[in-house]
Design an enzyme around this catalytic site. Sequence first.
Site, short mmCIF file in Angstrom:
data_model
loop_
_atom_site.label_atom_id
_atom_site.label_comp_id
_atom_site.label_asym_id
_atom_site.label_seq_id
_atom_site.Cartn_x
_atom_site.Cartn_y
_atom_site.Cartn_z
N ASP A 111 0.83 -1.21 0.00
CA ASP A 111 0.00 0.00 0.00
C ASP A 111 0.86 1.26 0.00
O ASP A 111 0.68 2.15 -0.81
CB ASP A 111 -1.00 0.00 1.18
CG ASP A 111 -0.34 -0.20 2.55
OD1 ASP A 111 0.88 -0.45 2.62
OD2 ASP A 111 -1.07 -0.12 3.56
N ASP A 114 7.02 3.59 3.55
CA ASP A 114 7.34 4.65 4.52
C ASP A 114 8.85 4.57 4.79
O ASP A 114 9.64 5.11 4.02
CB ASP A 114 6.49 4.43 5.76
CG ASP A 114 6.56 5.57 6.76
OD1 ASP A 114 7.32 6.53 6.52
OD2 ASP A 114 5.87 5.52 7.79
N ASP A 170 -4.97 2.06 6.87
CA ASP A 170 -5.70 2.23 8.12
C ASP A 170 -5.01 3.18 9.07
O ASP A 170 -3.82 3.50 8.93
CB ASP A 170 -5.82 0.88 8.84
CG ASP A 170 -4.50 0.45 9.48
OD1 ASP A 170 -3.49 0.41 8.76
OD2 ASP A 170 -4.48 0.18 10.70
N ARG A 176 -10.13 1.60 6.44
CA ARG A 176 -9.66 0.81 5.29
C ARG A 176 -10.66 0.79 4.14
O ARG A 176 -10.30 0.67 2.99
CB ARG A 176 -9.37 -0.64 5.72
CG ARG A 176 -8.15 -0.80 6.62
CD ARG A 176 -7.72 -2.27 6.65
NE ARG A 176 -6.81 -2.58 7.75
CZ ARG A 176 -5.49 -2.42 7.71
NH1 ARG A 176 -4.92 -1.93 6.64
NH2 ARG A 176 -4.74 -2.76 8.75
P1 IMP Z 1 7.71 0.80 6.48
O1 IMP Z 1 8.28 -0.55 6.76
O2 IMP Z 1 8.13 1.86 7.44
O3 IMP Z 1 7.90 1.23 5.04
O4 IMP Z 1 6.15 0.69 6.77
C1 IMP Z 1 5.28 0.32 5.80
C2 IMP Z 1 3.95 -0.06 6.40
O5 IMP Z 1 3.52 0.85 7.40
C3 IMP Z 1 2.92 0.02 5.28
O6 IMP Z 1 2.75 -1.25 4.72
C4 IMP Z 1 1.69 0.51 5.97
O7 IMP Z 1 0.92 -0.58 6.36
C5 IMP Z 1 2.18 1.26 7.19
N1 IMP Z 1 2.14 2.72 6.96
C6 IMP Z 1 3.17 3.55 6.73
N2 IMP Z 1 2.76 4.82 6.56
C7 IMP Z 1 1.41 4.79 6.69
C8 IMP Z 1 0.38 5.80 6.58
O8 IMP Z 1 0.60 7.02 6.34
N3 IMP Z 1 -0.91 5.38 6.75
C9 IMP Z 1 -1.22 4.07 6.99
N4 IMP Z 1 -0.30 3.09 7.08
C10 IMP Z 1 1.01 3.46 6.93
MG MG Z 2 -0.39 -1.42 7.71
#
Ligand code: IMP
Ligand code: MG
Length: 185
Positions: A111, A114, A170, A176
Amino acid sequence: MINSTASGDPRLLGRAIKRIAYDEQAIAGRVRELGAEITAFYPDGDLLVLGLLKGSFVFLADLVRQIRRPLHVDFLVASSYGAGTISSGNVQLVYDPKTELEGKHIQLVEDIVDSGRTLQELMGVLGARRPRSIEICALLHKHIAEHLTHPVKFVGFDAPHEVLVGYGLDHAEDFRHVPYVASLE
Ligand code: IMP
Ligand code: MG
């Protein structure tokens, strides 16, 4: 600033959203383009579209219907914290896809990227299963993923550095089912 359309949306539980970042029309248009890009990118061979749950479920459902070639779909559930069944590095595969990955083109669908930590760990775990290729498609990319060494091949939108919800994303499991992407107050 509260968008007048969204402020009366009964799906929002009366909670304020800041603005609609991507509306249904914008998302549908971009998903069609991504489907065409992915269709054109892959040579012959088995293609497995692998969705990261839960966040990708809406995006993946729309995306696969825009990919004009044979493919299979499976999902995985990864957790960086929870007590999972299969552990490798810091990522836990709470649900490990039953589908064989070896020799297949794997299109991971996420999705939002980050920090990129989840994907970085997953690329290691899945890459060890000797797929023919493995690429990432993310609806949203915050472009702050310093941990991710593998480029995100297909990006829907370059996302603002805000908490985004809707279209699968979410906040504490809410929102969602909202059909657009909005930023929270
Ligand atoms: P990462 O490992 O930090 O890239 O985190 C990724 C996961 O965190 C994604 O798959 C999302 O499920 C969740 N996430 C990161 N940013 C957001 C946001 O702004 N809204 C909702 N979920 C987020
Ligand atoms: Mg998530």
